[in-house]
Structure formats: C-alpha cells, structure tokens
Motif scaffolding. Sequence first.
Motif, PDB file in Angstrom:
ATOM      1  N   VAL A   1       0.844  -1.203   0.000  1.00  0.00           N
ATOM      2  CA  VAL A   1       0.000   0.000   0.000  1.00  0.00           C
ATOM      3  C   VAL A   1       0.879   1.253   0.000  1.00  0.00           C
ATOM      4  O   VAL A   1       0.655   2.196  -0.774  1.00  0.00           O
ATOM      5  CB  VAL A   1      -0.938  -0.003   1.229  1.00  0.00           C
ATOM      6  CG1 VAL A   1      -1.683   1.320   1.350  1.00  0.00           C
ATOM      7  CG2 VAL A   1      -1.923  -1.170   1.139  1.00  0.00           C
ATOM      8  N   ARG A   2       1.891   1.233   0.862  1.00  0.00           N
ATOM      9  CA  ARG A   2       2.802   2.385   1.009  1.00  0.00           C
ATOM     10  C   ARG A   2       3.396   2.788  -0.342  1.00  0.00           C
ATOM     11  O   ARG A   2       3.565   3.965  -0.641  1.00  0.00           O
ATOM     12  CB  ARG A   2       3.920   1.981   1.979  1.00  0.00           C
ATOM     13  CG  ARG A   2       4.990   3.023   2.217  1.00  0.00           C
ATOM     14  CD  ARG A   2       6.038   2.483   3.192  1.00  0.00           C
ATOM     15  NE  ARG A   2       5.505   2.290   4.528  1.00  0.00           N
ATOM     16  CZ  ARG A   2       5.473   1.118   5.171  1.00  0.00           C
ATOM     17  NH1 ARG A   2       5.975   0.018   4.608  1.00  0.00           N
ATOM     18  NH2 ARG A   2       4.975   1.028   6.390  1.00  0.00           N
ATOM     19  N   ARG A   3       3.706   1.797  -1.165  1.00  0.00           N
ATOM     20  CA  ARG A   3       4.361   2.061  -2.447  1.00  0.00           C
ATOM     21  C   ARG A   3       3.350   2.392  -3.549  1.00  0.00           C
ATOM     22  O   ARG A   3       3.755   2.699  -4.669  1.00  0.00           O
ATOM     23  CB  ARG A   3       5.175   0.831  -2.869  1.00  0.00           C
ATOM     24  CG  ARG A   3       6.382   0.596  -1.991  1.00  0.00           C
ATOM     25  CD  ARG A   3       6.869  -0.836  -2.132  1.00  0.00           C
ATOM     26  NE  ARG A   3       7.838  -1.156  -1.125  1.00  0.00           N
ATOM     27  CZ  ARG A   3       9.147  -0.956  -1.263  1.00  0.00           C
ATOM     28  NH1 ARG A   3       9.613  -0.422  -2.358  1.00  0.00           N
ATOM     29  NH2 ARG A   3       9.971  -1.267  -0.288  1.00  0.00           N
ATOM     30  N   ASN A   4       2.061   2.263  -3.250  1.00  0.00           N
ATOM     31  CA  ASN A   4       1.031   2.496  -4.282  1.00  0.00           C
ATOM     32  C   ASN A   4      -0.125   3.297  -3.686  1.00  0.00           C
ATOM     33  O   ASN A   4      -1.282   2.906  -3.807  1.00  0.00           O
ATOM     34  CB  ASN A   4       0.511   1.153  -4.818  1.00  0.00           C
ATOM     35  CG  ASN A   4       1.585   0.344  -5.495  1.00  0.00           C
ATOM     36  OD1 ASN A   4       1.926   0.573  -6.644  1.00  0.00           O
ATOM     37  ND2 ASN A   4       2.147  -0.610  -4.768  1.00  0.00           N
ATOM     38  N   ARG A   5       0.219   4.406  -3.051  1.00  0.00           N
ATOM     39  CA  ARG A   5      -0.793   5.212  -2.350  1.00  0.00           C
ATOM     40  C   ARG A   5      -1.920   5.657  -3.266  1.00  0.00           C
ATOM     41  O   ARG A   5      -3.047   5.870  -2.821  1.00  0.00           O
ATOM     42  CB  ARG A   5      -0.151   6.472  -1.759  1.00  0.00           C
ATOM     43  CG  ARG A   5       0.837   6.187  -0.677  1.00  0.00           C
ATOM     44  CD  ARG A   5       0.091   5.763   0.561  1.00  0.00           C
ATOM     45  NE  ARG A   5       0.979   5.915   1.702  1.00  0.00           N
ATOM     46  CZ  ARG A   5       0.558   6.022   2.935  1.00  0.00           C
ATOM     47  NH1 ARG A   5      -0.728   6.023   3.184  1.00  0.00           N
ATOM     48  NH2 ARG A   5       1.404   6.127   3.914  1.00  0.00           N
ATOM     49  N   HIS A   6      -1.605   5.834  -4.557  1.00  0.00           N
ATOM     50  CA  HIS A   6      -2.617   6.312  -5.500  1.00  0.00           C
ATOM     51  C   HIS A   6      -3.630   5.202  -5.831  1.00  0.00           C
ATOM     52  O   HIS A   6      -4.689   5.474  -6.391  1.00  0.00           O
ATOM     53  CB  HIS A   6      -1.943   6.813  -6.780  1.00  0.00           C
ATOM     54  CG  HIS A   6      -1.076   5.774  -7.441  1.00  0.00           C
ATOM     55  ND1 HIS A   6       0.038   5.231  -6.834  1.00  0.00           N
ATOM     56  CD2 HIS A   6      -1.190   5.160  -8.642  1.00  0.00           C
ATOM     57  CE1 HIS A   6       0.586   4.331  -7.649  1.00  0.00           C
ATOM     58  NE2 HIS A   6      -0.142   4.260  -8.743  1.00  0.00           N
ATOM     59  N   LEU A   7      -3.304   3.936  -5.469  1.00  0.00           N
ATOM     60  CA  LEU A   7      -4.176   2.818  -5.828  1.00  0.00           C
ATOM     61  C   LEU A   7      -5.004   2.291  -4.652  1.00  0.00           C
ATOM     62  O   LEU A   7      -6.059   1.707  -4.855  1.00  0.00           O
ATOM     63  CB  LEU A   7      -3.343   1.650  -6.390  1.00  0.00           C
ATOM     64  CG  LEU A   7      -2.580   1.911  -7.686  1.00  0.00           C
ATOM     65  CD1 LEU A   7      -1.743   0.704  -8.056  1.00  0.00           C
ATOM     66  CD2 LEU A   7      -3.583   2.216  -8.816  1.00  0.00           C
TER      67      LEU A   7
END
Length: 397
Positions: free
Chosen positions: A21-27
């Motif tokens: 999640v941390r690496r894909n906050r936009h998703l």
Amino acid sequence: MRTLTVLGSTGSIGTNTLDVVRRNRHLYRVYALAAGRNVDVLLPQILEFQPSVVALATSDGVRRLAEGLAASGMPRSQWPELLSGDAARVQVSTAGEVDTVISAIVGVAGLEATYEAIRRGKRIGLANKEVLVSGGKLVMEAVGEFGAELVPVDSEHNGAHQCLRAGNRQEVARLILTASGGPFRNTPKEALASVTPQQALNHPTWRMGNRITIDCATLMNKGFEVIEACWLFGFAPSEIDVVIHPQSTVHAMIEYSDGSVIAQISATDMRMPIQYALTWPARSEAPVPRIDWAEARKWEFLPPDLDKFPLLRLAYQCQEAGGSATCTLNAADEIAVEAFLQGAIGFTSIYEIVSETLAKMPPRSLHTIGGILEMDRESRMLARNLIAARAPGPVTV
Ligand SMILES: NC(=O)c1ccc[n+]([C@@H]2O[C@H](COP(=O)([O-])OP(=O)(O)OC[C@H]3O[C@@H](n4cnc5c(N)ncnc54)[C@H](OP(=O)(O)O)[C@@H]3O)[C@@H](O)[C@H]2O)c1
C-alpha cells in the motif's frame, strides 16, 4: 482505487500488505486495520495509514492503544474509531466502504470475518489457512453463491492461480506444490525427537509467524496447503503432488493433459503474491528481487519423506475423509505447536497429539460457522487434555 480492510495488520503478511500500500498510495486506501494485541506495531501503522476504524482482540488492547494515540500527539478528532472483540472483526470486514479484505489473521479468529466478507461479495486476498482448512466446504459454497473473488496470497496457491491461467480447467491433469523441506530436511529421523523450538523456528528460506514456521518444519503446513488447494481449485487430494524444492523459487506447477508443465517462479518475497491479489487480473511493478538468469544456479526437486514427516500424509487422509476431520487436524496442530514452543512436548509429539486427537474426536458434518468454531473448540480441548496427560509440568496453552 481499492479500499482495504487488513485483518492481521501487525503480522508478517499484514506488514507486507501495508508495504505494498505504502508504495502504491494512488491505488489503495486503508479503511480498517484489525490486529490481536500488538499495539507497538499497530500504533505507527495508524499514524501512517490513518484508517477510519481499528479493531483489536480485547478491550484492554483498545485501552493501551488509546494511551499510545494520546501520547503520539495525534489530534483526537483524527483518531480512528476503536473497536474490540469478535464482532468488531466482522464489522470492519463487511463495512460497505470496503471492497477488498486481506485475510491475514492467524488461526480461526480470522474465519468468521472472512466468511462474512465473502457473503458481501468482496474480493478476498486469502492468507489465513483456517478459512479453508477448517471451513472449506461452507466457505466455497458462499464464494459460489455470493460471487466473491477469492485470490490466494499464499505463494504456492498464488503460483497455482497464475499457472492455471495458461489453459482450461478441464485440460488440467495435476497440481504440484513445492515445499522447502524446512530446517530438518537433512536431519535424520531419529534426531527429530530432540530438536529445539529455536532450531525449528529457523526456516531456511522464509520469515513468517511462529505457528506457520513450525508447521513448515513438520510439513504440516504443506498438508494444509494440499487441503486449501483442493477447495480453491476443485482438485481431489490424489490429483495433488508435493515435491521438496529447497530453493523455494518454483512455487507451484500445473501439469496439463498433454504432459506440458507450467511453473510459476519468483523470488521468496510475499509482496508479489499480496500485490497480485490486489491487482488481478492485471499485473503491476512489484518491489521484489528479480531472478538473475546470467548467474548459474541449481534447482532441486525431491520426493517428500512421509515416514519422517507423517503429518503431511495425515492431511491427505483428513481431506479424503471430509467432514470435520480437517477442522480437528488444524485445531489439534495449533495446540500441539504451542505446547512444543513452550517446551511442554517434543517435536515428534506434535504428530502424536494430532493423530491421537483425530482418533478420539468423533467426526461430524459442519454446516455453519458456529458449528465449525464449536468443533474447533472441542478439538482443542481434547488436544490440551492429551498434552496435560503426558506433560510433566503445568500446560498453559
Ligand atoms: N507469513 C507468510 O509468509 C504466510 C504465507 C502463507 C500463509 N500465511 C498464513 O497467513 C496467516 C498469517 O500469517 P503470518 O505469518 O502473517 O502470522 P503472524 O505474523 O503470526 O501474524 C498473525 C496476525 O494475526 C493477528 N491475530 C492473532 N489473533 C488475533 C485475534 N484474536 N484477533 C485479531 N487479530 C489476531 C496478529 O495480531 P497481533 O500480532 O497484534 O497479536 C497478527 O496481526 C496464517 O494463517 C498463515 O498460515 C502466512
């Protein structure tokens, strides 16, 4: 954008999920976190991901968390709603705001919340073993009835899920699940009675929670995976082979009817299967090491030693038997593993306790979550009594 509830956020799968999640906050947005009692890990997760709701196992956990939040300086207006107890886990997994639930609680504590999320038709990234080992029939009926998407996170099932995309289900001949063989792969059978919890916790290729790590050392975990694969993909136990693959790089293989075998290969990093469960049927860049094909390497495949690791054979027998056998298998194993970790029984006694519990617990049909939890409770009690009858000191499991 997916809105998630992470059941078991403080564990190994939970923290890896939050890294995705941390690496894909936009998703991804985190709606809720659920955990047992580890407030030290949960508090920074709340500060970072700002969930709307947090569910803990007990009210004492909520009290400690509230103290931590107050000390953190987070304005009270920004605190998540704090809940505790069994109903809280169900509440956060079934909330209307949530479309995806990562099921990563260890034990039957994760069963009802996952089942109820399935009944709301949500996508489930499934790591928790007990959901299918204890409640496979009921859970898969609900998946069919409510159209939920059950995407396995466990690396072997996730690998099989990927391999199955290569052909039609009717063209599939066999599933091959790989196992690292655990820390005692080369230990003589006679030496197993005296191995220590510390040795058993030293898994050669994966870092995981204690229960699953001991289950890898006995190969019970592979037996659970056979059971899970039967339910997930509609295999009979006889259609699933287990092979020892010490490098843990080939996770699963599917043999098609023409003899062609498709393998799924990737680094030993759970963030790839976790991310796959979130992005499927699409794929996206994952923060995992790549295999360097310029480097010479050797991958071995060996048959499992069922005399040395009889719990694997027992798992096949329980799945063939059906009914409550796999529920009892799991419950007795959990109690025996805890007793081993506490030094109350030896490593080889884990099998003895589990097989004795199975022999003494009358089987029955399980039609409700309540029935499964009751069977689980009775099986645990029996396993505890069997341990107490043989252990020299008090047993606190
Ligand atoms: N780790 C892996 O690579 C892996 C791979 C495949 C499958 N799995 C399966 O995935 C599940 C989780 O494994 P894990 O390795 O992540 O385990 P773990 O590190 O031991 O974490 C277990 C999680 O469950 C939570 N929990 C325990 N009892 C609870 C309760 N009564 N209410 C709410 N939360 C509770 C724990 O909370 P606290 O810590 O806060 O008490 C923790 O967040 C297991 O079923 C395991 O077999 C794991």
